[in-house]
Design a protein around this motif. Structure first.
Motif, PDB file in Angstrom:
ATOM      1  N   MET A   9       0.823  -1.201   0.000  1.00 59.80           N
ATOM      2  CA  MET A   9       0.000   0.000   0.000  1.00 59.80           C
ATOM      3  C   MET A   9       0.863   1.258   0.000  1.00 59.80           C
ATOM      4  N   ASN A  10       1.981   1.220   0.702  1.00 57.84           N
ATOM      5  CA  ASN A  10       2.860   2.380   0.767  1.00 57.84           C
ATOM      6  C   ASN A  10       3.499   2.679  -0.589  1.00 57.84           C
ATOM      7  N   PHE A  11       3.913   1.619  -1.287  1.00 58.49           N
ATOM      8  CA  PHE A  11       4.585   1.814  -2.569  1.00 58.49           C
ATOM      9  C   PHE A  11       3.584   1.961  -3.716  1.00 58.49           C
ATOM     10  N   GLY A  12       2.476   1.232  -3.639  1.00 57.07           N
ATOM     11  CA  GLY A  12       1.495   1.237  -4.718  1.00 57.07           C
ATOM     12  C   GLY A  12       1.706   0.074  -5.658  1.00 57.07           C
ATOM     13  N   MET A  13       1.431  -1.152  -5.186  1.00 60.04           N
ATOM     14  CA  MET A  13       1.617  -2.352  -5.992  1.00 60.04           C
ATOM     15  C   MET A  13       0.755  -3.468  -5.432  1.00 60.04           C
ATOM     16  N   ALA A  14       0.686  -4.562  -6.166  1.00 61.76           N
ATOM     17  CA  ALA A  14      -0.028  -5.739  -5.690  1.00 61.76           C
ATOM     18  C   ALA A  14       0.840  -6.465  -4.669  1.00 61.76           C
TER      19      ALA A  14
ATOM     20  N   GLN B  91      -8.860  -5.054   0.933  1.00 57.01           N
ATOM     21  CA  GLN B  91      -9.508  -5.679  -0.209  1.00 57.01           C
ATOM     22  C   GLN B  91      -9.630  -4.708  -1.365  1.00 57.01           C
ATOM     23  N   ALA B  92      -9.937  -3.444  -1.062  1.00 57.47           N
ATOM     24  CA  ALA B  92     -10.041  -2.433  -2.113  1.00 57.47           C
ATOM     25  C   ALA B  92      -8.693  -2.234  -2.803  1.00 57.47           C
ATOM     26  N   HIS B  93      -7.628  -2.213  -2.005  1.00 60.68           N
ATOM     27  CA  HIS B  93      -6.288  -2.077  -2.588  1.00 60.68           C
ATOM     28  C   HIS B  93      -5.969  -3.268  -3.486  1.00 60.68           C
ATOM     29  N   CYS B  94      -6.259  -4.462  -2.995  1.00 60.56           N
ATOM     30  CA  CYS B  94      -5.985  -5.665  -3.783  1.00 60.56           C
ATOM     31  C   CYS B  94      -6.782  -5.671  -5.084  1.00 60.56           C
ATOM     32  N   ASP B  95      -8.013  -5.213  -5.024  1.00 59.48           N
ATOM     33  CA  ASP B  95      -8.826  -5.142  -6.238  1.00 59.48           C
ATOM     34  C   ASP B  95      -8.238  -4.134  -7.220  1.00 59.48           C
ATOM     35  N   ASP B  96      -7.819  -2.987  -6.709  1.00 57.36           N
ATOM     36  CA  ASP B  96      -7.263  -1.935  -7.569  1.00 57.36           C
ATOM     37  C   ASP B  96      -6.010  -2.404  -8.293  1.00 57.36           C
ATOM     38  N   TYR B  97      -5.199  -3.209  -7.609  1.00 60.85           N
ATOM     39  CA  TYR B  97      -3.915  -3.627  -8.157  1.00 60.85           C
ATOM     40  C   TYR B  97      -3.917  -5.083  -8.644  1.00 60.85           C
ATOM     41  N   HIS B  98      -5.099  -5.681  -8.754  1.00 59.62           N
ATOM     42  CA  HIS B  98      -5.263  -7.027  -9.339  1.00 59.62           C
ATOM     43  C   HIS B  98      -4.423  -8.066  -8.582  1.00 59.62           C
ATOM     44  N   ALA B  99      -4.363  -7.947  -7.273  1.00 66.40           N
ATOM     45  CA  ALA B  99      -3.437  -8.744  -6.473  1.00 66.40           C
ATOM     46  C   ALA B  99      -3.587 -10.246  -6.674  1.00 66.40           C
ATOM     47  N   THR B 100      -4.804 -10.731  -6.721  1.00 67.92           N
ATOM     48  CA  THR B 100      -5.026 -12.179  -6.837  1.00 67.92           C
ATOM     49  C   THR B 100      -5.609 -12.561  -8.194  1.00 67.92           C
TER      50      THR B 100
END
Length: 392
Positions: free
Chosen positions: A322-327, A341-350
């Protein structure tokens, strides 16, 4: 921020990466990753008492007091951070012997492994490297050699196409608006400034000139490299500027100099303006994946292993992402809160289907990592020399 122009001692590893072997994706062969001859660096078998410190070379945003102070409180290992601005700088700093760990991207990993600068990892000593680490960041060509892992994943991201929707009124689906000479946005296009950007041209050629036979954008024979350079030289005529500094890229978009070009999802968000959109085009893209790597000369290996485990936990790995801006690499983070979860969705984490279309940076070597044995592929020094002709 992640320019990769090779200098000085970085050439040594390229000369070592001229070895025979066979490439592997881990799907058809027993050993995942790449199979080549590399220096015999011993793997640590067990942990001892923690030393007093750990010295880390990292990207900005990867080692912050919010979690390093907590780590020190838990282990007694004081965290000493050196921020690096390029992969080349990371390679050189790791060769100094002054650092225990590095947060290496894929365009540095093979150089470090081939140079004997980093050690294979005993994953049994890193309990948080477990089932929750996303599969797409395990056993990759850039940090897994002869079935042995050299990297603990931190996070990943794609090199996407960003655009100003007030000017680019029809949302693009292809990279053609950034590569073709007749682009309606000629003179307002921004491109990445580094030899590894040659792979972006190769991705485009894979889709639009299949007769070239490119199947991996980091495995280019001389004919394929020449074609990529020709495309880059043609693109140069429609590019307004090149970027390697993230802040400069954001400024270019916000200031209106640029309306379209290569970006990261976090950079689009930093513009803080809804008019800026982004897309992973139909051809796919290149991308980056970062991992902790342990120095072969580590003076503080036990603290280093403790750091790799600590930062692989869902909470800390997620905080770094979240600090860097990545999955994030640890998918369990996504379930820790609505914000996560919102961060993971934004960065396509899974979303492995999303990342199946992303070719993560990998150091070009003379062994063709696409499996060909009837030709010699071009190495990173040849890419560096060729890149110098693009903007001349």
């Amino acid at each position: 921020m992640r320019s990769t122009i090779m200098t000085g001692t970085a050439l040594v590893a390229v000369s070592l990466l001229t070895l025979s072997g066979c490439s592997s994706t881990g799907e058809d062969d027993e050993a995942p990753g790449l199979s080549i001859d590399v220096p015999d660096v011993p793997m640590q078998e067990e942990l001892g008492d923690y030393e007093d410190e750990v010295n880390i070379v990292a990207w900005s945003g990867f080692v912050e007091p919010a979690w390093s102070d907590e780590f020190t409180a838990e282990t007694g290992c004081v965290v000493n951070r050196r921020v690096a601005g390029t992969s080349d700088e990371m390679v050189q700093l790791m060769r100094s012997g002054d650092y225990d760990l590095v947060s290496a991207s894929g365009d540095a990993s093979l150089r470090l492994i081939a140079g004997g600068d980093v050690a294979p990892l005993n994953l049994d000593l890193i309990p948080n490297f477990g089932d929750d680490i996303v599969e797409g960041m395990k056993g990759q060509l850039y940090d897994t050699i002869n079935g042995q892992s050299y990297g603990v994943p931190i996070g990943r991201g794609a090199n996407i196409l960003q655009y100003n929707s007030e000017v680019v009124t029809e949302a693009p689906t292809s990279w053609d608006v950034a590569w073709e000479a007749d682009s309606p946005y000629a003179g307002q296009i921004i491109a990445y400034d580094a030899p590894i950007y040659i792979a972006d041209a190769a991705v485009y050629l894979m889709a639009h000139e299949p007769d070239l036979g490119i199947t991996n954008p980091y495995a280019l024979d001389q004919t394929q490299l020449d074609a990529a350079i020709e495309l880059l030289q043609e693109q140069n005529a429609i590019v307004s500027e090149y970027w390697s500094d993230a802040a400069a890229q954001v400024t270019s978009f916000v200031g209106g100099t640029t309306v379209l070009g290569t970006s990261w999802e976090v950079l689009r968000k930093l513009t803080e303006d809804e008019k800026f959109g982004s897309v992973l085009p139909e051809e796919g893209s290149t991308g980056w994946s970062d991992a902790w790597m342990l120095s072969a000369q580590a003076a503080n290996p036990d603290c280093a292993y403790a750091w790799m485990d600590y930062t692989s936990s869902p909470e800390v790995n997620g905080a770094i992402a979240m600090n860097f801006g990545m999955a994030p690499a640890n998918a369990a983070f996504c379930e820790t809160s609505d914000e996560a979860q919102a961060h993971c969705d934004d960065y396509h984490a899974t979303d492995e289907e999303y990342f199946e279309n992303v070719w993560f940076w990998t150091t070009p070597i003379e062994q063709c990592i696409d499996g060909r044995t009837d030709v010699t592929c071009t190495n990173f020094q040849q890419w560096t020399d060729a890149w110098l002709t693009v903007k001349s």
